[in-house]
Design a protein around this motif. Structure first.
Motif: not given
Length: 305
Positions: A136-162
């Motif tokens: 993925r590019a931002m202002e013409g510079e190549p890169g990547f999108i980081v998606v990381t699971p977030l572990v919550r208090e009860d152990g459940s997880r959600v996906l976060v596009n950081r």
């Protein structure tokens, strides 16, 4: 031979004068008048027959469909513009509401109803299950999108596009500041799973090649809920420069711009409809009769005399 004196010249003058008077007093006979009128009528009949043939031809039908389609698409874009304006008002209202805690369990209907609503979610990032989407590019510079699971208090997880990182910082070891194991509170937008277009390559989870954010497959891989959150980044130039330099993902800005090109499309289609309608009317105008053409020629000649 006659002598070329004054008597001969007088004879010539009388002869020429007689011809001039006869030419000036000449009138067509009835037969001549009828023949001329008949010829004009025949010409008009041929022109009208040709015009009617052209009016009922397939070429005319094809030309007629162009403005009809253009006006139809313009009307459709007008309806789409109305729908998009209502959607933007609704999204803008959700964005500016105070953030609320994200429930531990979120259904698909709740995600749809609350898209672009700001939420608070607390937990710890599971960096071992991090996914890089791109390039993925931002202002013409190549890169990547980081998606990381977030572990919550009860152990459940959600996906976060950081957010976005530079290509040079693809290896997690080159960006230790983004790999902290401390609990965090993330302010994020609720998002629906984005749709792939026809030109997006197919992702290969086995080789960790992700070309799009495939929420169902990513959630199954990380044992998480099919919930996607877009982390909101502080709107500070200093913060953005610092994070980009140190490999901290640059998240979504607080004010999200949603494309709305329907007004441009509306103007384009209606303009094309008007232009093609004018061309069609001009090309199918009824030809002038012979008498009308003669009058026009006389009027034009009179302006130059």
């Amino acid at each position: 031979m006659l002598a070329r004196g004054k008597p001969f010249q007088a004879v010539l003058r009388r002869f020429a004068g007689g011809r001039s008077r006869r030419a000036a007093n000449w009138q067509p006979t009835g037969f001549q008048r009828r023949s001329y009128a008949q010829r004009l009528d025949e010409d008009d009949s041929v022109l009208e027959a040709e015009w009617k043939r052209q009016l009922l031809s397939w070429k005319t039908l094809g030309l007629f469909t162009i403005p009809v389609i253009a006006f139809g698409l313009g009307t459709w874009q007008a309806q789409r513009l109305k729908w998009k304006m209502e959607l933007l008002d609704d999204v803008n209202d959700r964005m500016h509401r105070p953030p609320i805690p994200l429930p531990l369990r979120v259904s698909a209907d709740e995600i749809t109803r609350n898209e672009f609503r700001r939420v608070l979610v607390h937990g710890v990032f599971d960096h071992a299950a991090e996914v890089l989407v791109g390039p993925r590019a931002m202002e013409g510079e190549p890169g990547f999108i980081v998606v990381t699971p977030l572990v919550r208090e009860d152990g459940s997880r959600v996906l976060v596009n950081r957010g976005w990182i530079r290509r040079e910082l693809k290896d997690p070891k080159t960006r230790p500041e983004s790999q902290l194991d401390e609990p965090v509170t993330v302010v994020a937008f609720v998002r629906r799973a984005p749709r792939d277009n026809a030109f997006t390559p197919t992702s290969d989870p086995q080789s960790s090649e992700w070309f799009s954010i495939d929420v169902p497959r990513m959630a199954a891989r990380a044992n998480a809920q099919e919930v996607l959150l877009d982390a909101i980044h502080p709107e500070s130039v200093t913060s953005v420069l610092h994070d980009a330099r140190n490999g901290i993902p640059i998240g979504t800005p607080l004010q999200v711009d949603i494309r709305n090109n329907h007004l441009q499309y509306l103007i384009t289609w209606y303009g094309l409809g008007v232009f093609t309608s004018a061309m069609l009317i001009y090309s199918l105008r009824k030809p002038l009769t012979a008498a009308a053409r003669i009058r026009r020629m006389r009027d034009r000649a009179g302006r130059f005399l």
